[in-house]
Design an enzyme around this catalytic site. Sequence first.
Site, PDB file in Angstrom:
ATOM      1  N   GLU A 132      45.793  19.904  33.306  1.00  0.00           N
ATOM      2  CA  GLU A 132      46.113  18.620  32.689  1.00  0.00           C
ATOM      3  C   GLU A 132      44.875  17.856  32.244  1.00  0.00           C
ATOM      4  O   GLU A 132      44.892  17.181  31.207  1.00  0.00           O
ATOM      5  CB  GLU A 132      46.953  17.774  33.647  1.00  0.00           C
ATOM      6  CG  GLU A 132      48.373  18.281  33.849  1.00  0.00           C
ATOM      7  CD  GLU A 132      48.490  19.541  34.699  1.00  0.00           C
ATOM      8  OE1 GLU A 132      47.468  19.937  35.311  1.00  0.00           O
ATOM      9  OE2 GLU A 132      49.569  20.138  34.750  1.00  0.00           O
ATOM     10  N   HIS A 179      58.111  15.946  41.569  1.00  0.00           N
ATOM     11  CA  HIS A 179      58.932  16.038  40.360  1.00  0.00           C
ATOM     12  C   HIS A 179      59.833  14.815  40.188  1.00  0.00           C
ATOM     13  O   HIS A 179      60.755  14.846  39.383  1.00  0.00           O
ATOM     14  CB  HIS A 179      59.810  17.294  40.401  1.00  0.00           C
ATOM     15  CG  HIS A 179      59.060  18.582  40.315  1.00  0.00           C
ATOM     16  ND1 HIS A 179      58.279  19.054  41.337  1.00  0.00           N
ATOM     17  CD2 HIS A 179      58.980  19.513  39.331  1.00  0.00           C
ATOM     18  CE1 HIS A 179      57.748  20.225  40.986  1.00  0.00           C
ATOM     19  NE2 HIS A 179      58.160  20.521  39.770  1.00  0.00           N
TER      20      HIS A 179
HETATM   21  C1  LIG Z   1      49.199  20.434  38.245  1.00  0.00           C
HETATM   22  C2  LIG Z   1      50.478  21.110  37.899  1.00  0.00           C
HETATM   23  N1  LIG Z   1      50.823  21.244  36.604  1.00  0.00           N
HETATM   24  C3  LIG Z   1      51.983  21.822  36.259  1.00  0.00           C
HETATM   25  C4  LIG Z   1      52.832  22.307  37.220  1.00  0.00           C
HETATM   26  C5  LIG Z   1      54.142  22.955  36.834  1.00  0.00           C
HETATM   27  N2  LIG Z   1      54.107  24.377  37.151  1.00  0.00           N
HETATM   28  C6  LIG Z   1      54.637  24.845  38.288  1.00  0.00           C
HETATM   29  S1  LIG Z   1      54.342  26.457  38.499  1.00  0.00           S
HETATM   30  C7  LIG Z   1      53.542  26.589  37.029  1.00  0.00           C
HETATM   31  C8  LIG Z   1      52.992  27.922  36.604  1.00  0.00           C
HETATM   32  C9  LIG Z   1      52.117  28.511  37.646  1.00  0.00           C
HETATM   33  O1  LIG Z   1      51.678  29.782  37.264  1.00  0.00           O
HETATM   34  P1  LIG Z   1      50.762  30.649  38.208  1.00  0.00           P
HETATM   35  O2  LIG Z   1      49.587  29.865  38.661  1.00  0.00           O
HETATM   36  O3  LIG Z   1      50.492  31.910  37.514  1.00  0.00           O
HETATM   37  O4  LIG Z   1      51.663  30.899  39.511  1.00  0.00           O
HETATM   38  P2  LIG Z   1      53.080  31.620  39.607  1.00  0.00           P
HETATM   39  O5  LIG Z   1      54.123  30.570  39.419  1.00  0.00           O
HETATM   40  O6  LIG Z   1      53.124  32.692  38.594  1.00  0.00           O
HETATM   41  O7  LIG Z   1      53.149  32.156  41.000  1.00  0.00           O
HETATM   42  C10 LIG Z   1      53.495  25.345  36.391  1.00  0.00           C
HETATM   43  C11 LIG Z   1      52.908  25.096  35.080  1.00  0.00           C
HETATM   44  C12 LIG Z   1      52.443  22.141  38.569  1.00  0.00           C
HETATM   45  N3  LIG Z   1      53.213  22.573  39.579  1.00  0.00           N
HETATM   46  N4  LIG Z   1      51.279  21.552  38.879  1.00  0.00           N
END
Ligand SMILES: Cc1ncc(C[n+]2csc(CCOP(=O)(O)OP(=O)(O)O)c2C)c(N)n1
Lengths: 322, 364
Positions: free
Chosen positions: A61, A130
């Site tokens: 972000e 959320h």
């Molecule tokens: C700071 C933040 N930004 C956005 C989100 C929303 N979000 C939740 S999981 C995710 C993707 C995460 O991907 P990754 O790090 O590859 O982990 P995975 O879910 O594949 O285990 C996002 C964008 C969040 N939880 N925290």
Amino acid sequence: MTNDLTIAKALNQALRTAMEEDSKVLLFGEDIGKLGGVFRVTDELHKDFGDHRVLDSPLAESGIVGTAIGLAMRGYRPVLEIQFDGFVFPAFDQIISQLAKVHRRTNGSVKLPITIRIPYGGGIGAVEHHSESPETFFTHIPGLRVLTPSDPQSAYSCLLSAIRSNDPVIFFEPKRRYWDKGFVDRTESPVDPWRARIVRTGSDVTVVAYGPMVKTALQAANASEYSLEVIDLQSLSPLDDRSIADSVERTGRLVIVHEAPGNLGLGAEIAARIGKSCFYTLEAPIERVTGYDIPYPPSKLEEHYLPDHDRILVAVDSAMEA
Amino acid sequence: MTTAPQPQNPAVQLLTPEGELVTHESYSLDLTHAQYKSLYREMVFVRRLDQEATALQRQGELGLWASSLGQEAAQVGSAFALEKNDFAFPTYREHGVAWMRGVDPMKIMEVYRGISNGGWDPLEHRCNSYTIVIGNQVLNGVGYAMGCTLDQSEDAVITYFGDGATAQGDVNEGFVFASTFDAPVVFFCQNNQWAISQPSEKFVKTPIYKRADGFGFPGVLVDGNDILAVIAVTKAALDRARSGAGPTLIEAFTYRMGAHTTSDDPTRYRHENDLQNWKLRDPIERLKVMLARNGIADRNFFDAIDIDADAWAHTLRAAVRSMGEPAPESIFDNVYADSHEALDAQRAAFLDYHEGFADSGVQS
Ligand SMILES: Cc1ncc(C[n+]2csc(CCOP(=O)(O)OP(=O)(O)O)c2C)c(N)n1
Ligand SMILES: [Mg+2]
């Protein structure tokens, strides 16, 4: 052109309109391309405008806001999406230290017409981070404007105005109302986003709300034995206290409603201003109905946290009985 | 200072997708038959937990679920490598890690049912609460590891994150801090190829494990669906951490077999084909083949585990369905460690208000 749209769709239409009228408008955020954003507010826009107008960002972000500032300096008009309220904080530094201050710092030379869209508020049964209402952090910062719509029409009009604004606008979307439907007039802008609007007229008590709480306030107005005037702020910064004062001059009573914790929330600011400007017409102490001063609770308990129409009615009663 | 082992490419592997044991020049693993069998059992149970939770979410018993399907070897294997006093910092998807740290699955359910934001006691299990804000826990884990050094203890830390998370400032700051202080921490990145709708290849222009080089510590790529390789690589990294040599970045190459969460619709952004290919690399299946082929376990053993898992899942389901809810006024609990007059007054007013409704017979 008129029709019934959900808030999500009205926002989507506003984005489309803005992108059509100004080729410098671009969308930037996590999962906003093919997926259309987790709430589908950018649905179809990637398909219709392509990779150069709708950019999926890396998952960072501070990166989104920081690079958008550079893009704006280069003449673009970025509309950013932060996926959820609780994820804006990594970007806080860029927002406070740069976004809000650049225009002033450069003596007006550098404008940052950036809109940051943030779905906010609770009531959707979500996990932690959320369901938050962080608007006050931003209304406190000089240099930022803060808007929040409450229904499809204000969603459409407010978002267009936010994008057209030459100032940075933090745009809070009431996520639990995304699927509420309503009439949207797109031919002109019947709503002035920078003004509070009376969404229901009444004579006994003025109830000020914004975003998701406007609907709750209207429910209270329907259920109340008194005549409530419901005001939707729309603009949280600047605050249109003139419109609130006009109403309070007529009713003599004020109840302020928001989901965010009460301590130093917008209600406190409004109460201070109206307490002064309407000192001689107020017939009762100003009441606030807000979230408690606690972290947003787990979803099974959120109904106990969120202001509901009963709590508003109790506040209205005490204003009437004072 | 030990020198960094050269990054291995392709990924470290000790067990092929076909279930064949292979040797590796730098890593090996010596487990008893009982240990092999128990690893199999753990993975089957973790998968069962995941299936059950997904079903419970569909039935409205959970608010949300983030599936660990396909990542069992990476999670169970890396957590198996930990000593009792080591500390794990998971994201929201590491059910296999929580399981291996002895966290009661009902406590995980509490979080996804919306009854609690934390569930278990991190200090009791030496497994932090799930962290939802992407990347936050990496810095927390590094700090904990710095404390382990200051204490002159042999404890080490493992902190988990995804491929998407490698973009976050917190994660990269974690690398810098760990490197600066030679913190005894293992950065365990599960590259499951997706960050919600975003394929990792889009943002990861150089393999994740290679980034470690730039921060001054070793990076290793491991077949994340090979539980034996995961254990070997994680153990080596933990040993290195304990010896005072500092952090290691492990990239466990795996695949998110399910949706991002139960709220997600992956048909909008990915093809079914990939999924089919990855099914051939299933982490549980390959261990099963190895156990059978080497005469370590037979059909009776596998069948018995399935029966146990079924029975266990049945109890879990019933327990989740009959889970109680905390008292409404508990929303005021534990906001502060010390007493807080203003909040106490708010709680009292809250109770008065609800009693008022109870007296009047109105449902609040
Ligand atoms: C700071 C933040 N930004 C956005 C989100 C929303 N979000 C939740 S999981 C995710 C993707 C995460 O991907 P990754 O790090 O590859 O982990 P995975 O879910 O594949 O285990 C996002 C964008 C969040 N939880 N925290
Ligand atoms: Mg991922």
